[in-house]
Enzyme design. Structure first.
Site, PDB file in Angstrom:
ATOM      1  N   ARG A 264       0.840  -1.193   0.000  1.00 28.48           N
ATOM      2  CA  ARG A 264       0.000   0.000   0.000  1.00 28.48           C
ATOM      3  C   ARG A 264       0.877   1.245   0.000  1.00 28.48           C
ATOM      4  O   ARG A 264       1.711   1.425   0.881  1.00 28.48           O
ATOM      5  CB  ARG A 264      -0.920  -0.002   1.221  1.00 28.48           C
ATOM      6  CG  ARG A 264      -1.941   1.124   1.219  1.00 28.48           C
ATOM      7  CD  ARG A 264      -2.964   0.952   2.308  1.00 28.48           C
ATOM      8  NE  ARG A 264      -2.388   1.005   3.640  1.00 28.48           N
ATOM      9  CZ  ARG A 264      -3.104   1.032   4.747  1.00 28.48           C
ATOM     10  NH1 ARG A 264      -4.411   0.978   4.685  1.00 28.48           N
ATOM     11  NH2 ARG A 264      -2.508   1.089   5.923  1.00 28.48           N
ATOM     12  N   THR A 268      -0.853   7.605  -1.058  1.00 32.65           N
ATOM     13  CA  THR A 268      -2.168   7.510  -1.705  1.00 32.65           C
ATOM     14  C   THR A 268      -3.046   6.427  -1.092  1.00 32.65           C
ATOM     15  O   THR A 268      -4.253   6.409  -1.320  1.00 32.65           O
ATOM     16  CB  THR A 268      -2.000   7.200  -3.197  1.00 32.65           C
ATOM     17  OG1 THR A 268      -1.422   5.888  -3.343  1.00 32.65           O
ATOM     18  CG2 THR A 268      -1.088   8.224  -3.866  1.00 32.65           C
ATOM     19  N   ASP A 360      -0.286  -3.141  12.797  1.00 28.88           N
ATOM     20  CA  ASP A 360       0.151  -3.693  11.518  1.00 28.88           C
ATOM     21  C   ASP A 360       0.399  -5.189  11.680  1.00 28.88           C
ATOM     22  O   ASP A 360       1.328  -5.622  12.382  1.00 28.88           O
ATOM     23  CB  ASP A 360       1.440  -2.992  11.074  1.00 28.88           C
ATOM     24  CG  ASP A 360       1.854  -3.388   9.664  1.00 28.88           C
ATOM     25  OD1 ASP A 360       2.146  -4.581   9.450  1.00 28.88           O
ATOM     26  OD2 ASP A 360       1.872  -2.506   8.793  1.00 28.88           O
ATOM     27  N   ASP A 363       3.978  -6.477  10.604  1.00 25.33           N
ATOM     28  CA  ASP A 363       5.030  -6.151  11.573  1.00 25.33           C
ATOM     29  C   ASP A 363       4.943  -7.043  12.807  1.00 25.33           C
ATOM     30  O   ASP A 363       5.960  -7.499  13.334  1.00 25.33           O
ATOM     31  CB  ASP A 363       4.916  -4.687  12.007  1.00 25.33           C
ATOM     32  CG  ASP A 363       5.431  -3.729  10.936  1.00 25.33           C
ATOM     33  OD1 ASP A 363       6.161  -4.194  10.026  1.00 25.33           O
ATOM     34  OD2 ASP A 363       5.105  -2.535  10.996  1.00 25.33           O
TER      35      ASP A 363
END
Length: 369
Positions: A264, A268, A360, A363
């Site tokens: 990603r 944006t 996340d 992670d």
């Protein structure tokens, strides 16, 4: 605090007075968003306004909402059709206070033709000043929210999303609670993600067809059942999707494994493809695309589109935690795809992370930052 205001023609005058009142109270504390109507002279349909305000509150774009129609009844009925909107029609200061303290209402409905101005403003003040008491009331409010999720529907452009399946098994919910905890170690997180994915297999494969086979037991011959020649493919979205693969393969060891690489763009939030490797007969297989977090939905929708271009037909998206925005994104582009998730959370924050979420997933699976 962001306040969404809305009224039909019958509530227009009171809505305008409430707007002035809010701006005069503490100008730095309230930001008012007026969703209309703009005149008391032209008849408008109250559901149109109510839904706009309710969606803005349910999607966390505004903190609270105030709706006004002739009696407040129509506005409250329409607003409460939007999951995540909890509108309370009140006719006294005490009701305004209690609907916050006991019910955690996020939308106040008032009757423009049935309420005196000074009474209405007092109700608004009491409602805004009162906090949710929590305690025993939290259990009751949570039952309402759970019912919304169990119905497996999302308000999405005036349509029901009927292909959203929330796995409500107690073991799944228990393990999801542990992976949400920021103190869960990488080792524990990785193991739990596999366990949750394995438990979800029971739901995502519930409709696989069976065929009868004869089996010789130590006692006698009997009729048993075997999967009817179904071929399956597991396609994790790199890298976080890898954490779910082993948990599924333990129960479906003959499934082929493909990989889709997407990341990603941090600016944006749009997905960028960098890798795709799928089984050669992907068009003949039931495909399970794996992505632990369905946040904006951009990566999942792009992965589904990529698999379809490669010939995939029967596709299911499997995730651990989903946001309503992600569900809507996927189903707006791929209405034929079933989504299975272990939890449907509240919303996305300004950085595109699911709230409350778990951070996340990649992670936390691989110990990176």
């Amino acid at each position: 605090m962001k306040i969404a205001l809305g009224s039909d023609h019958a509530g227009f005058s009171l809505k305008e007075e409430i707007k002035k009142h809010l701006k005069n109270l503490e100008p730095d504390n309230f930001e008012v968003f007026d969703f209309g109507t703009d005149s008391g002279d032209v008849s408008v349909d109250y559901p149109d306004i109510a839904v706009k305000v309710a969606e803005s509150v349910a999607n966390k774009k505004c903190d609270k909402g105030i709706l006004v129609c002739g009696t407040g009844i129509g506005m409250s009925i329409a607003a409460n059709k939007v999951p995540g909107a909890y509108a309370a029609l009140v006719c006294s200061v005490e009701m305004a206070r209690l609907c916050r303290a006991h019910n955690d209402s996020n939308i106040l409905a008032l009757g423009g033709r049935t309420t005196k101005l000074e009474d209405a403003l007092a109700m608004v003040d009491a409602w805004l000043e009162t906090n949710f008491d929590g305690g025993r009331h939290s259990r009751r409010v949570e039952k309402i929210r759970n019912y919304e999720k169990c119905k497996r529907t999302e308000y999405c452009t005036n349509k029901k999303v009927e292909r959203l399946n929330i796995v409500e098994h107690p073991l799944v919910k228990h393990k999801v609670s542990i992976i949400r905890d920021k103190n869960t170690t990488v080792k524990e997180f990785r193991e739990l993600v596999q366990e949750i994915a394995g438990l979800m297999v029971y739901e995502i494969t519930r409709n696989l067809p069976l065929e009868e086979v004869k089996v010789e037991t130590p006692i006698t011959e009997t009729v048993a059942y075997s999967l009817a020649g179904k071929k399956m493919a597991i396609v994790p979205i790199l890298r976080a999707g890898l954490g779910m693969v082993d948990g599924i393969l333990q129960l479906i060891p003959n499934a082929k494994v493909g990989h889709v690489g997407l990341y990603r763009d941090p600016e944006t939030l749009e997905p960028v493809e960098y890798y795709c490797k799928l089984p050669g007969d992907i068009g003949e297989r039931d495909i399970f695309i794996l992505d632990p977090m369905l946040a904006t939905g951009g990566s999942a929708a792009a992965a589904i589109e990529l698999v379809k271009r490669k010939g995939g037909k029967k596709i299911t998206l499997v995730c651990l935690i989903a946001a309503p925005e992600g569900v809507e994104k996927v189903h707006s582009q791929h209405p034929d795809v079933d989504i299975y998730t272990a939890a449907l959370d509240d919303h996305l924050n300004d950085h595109g992370y699911i709230v409350p979420g778990l951070g996340d997933a990649g992670d936390r699976l691989f110990g990176t930052r």
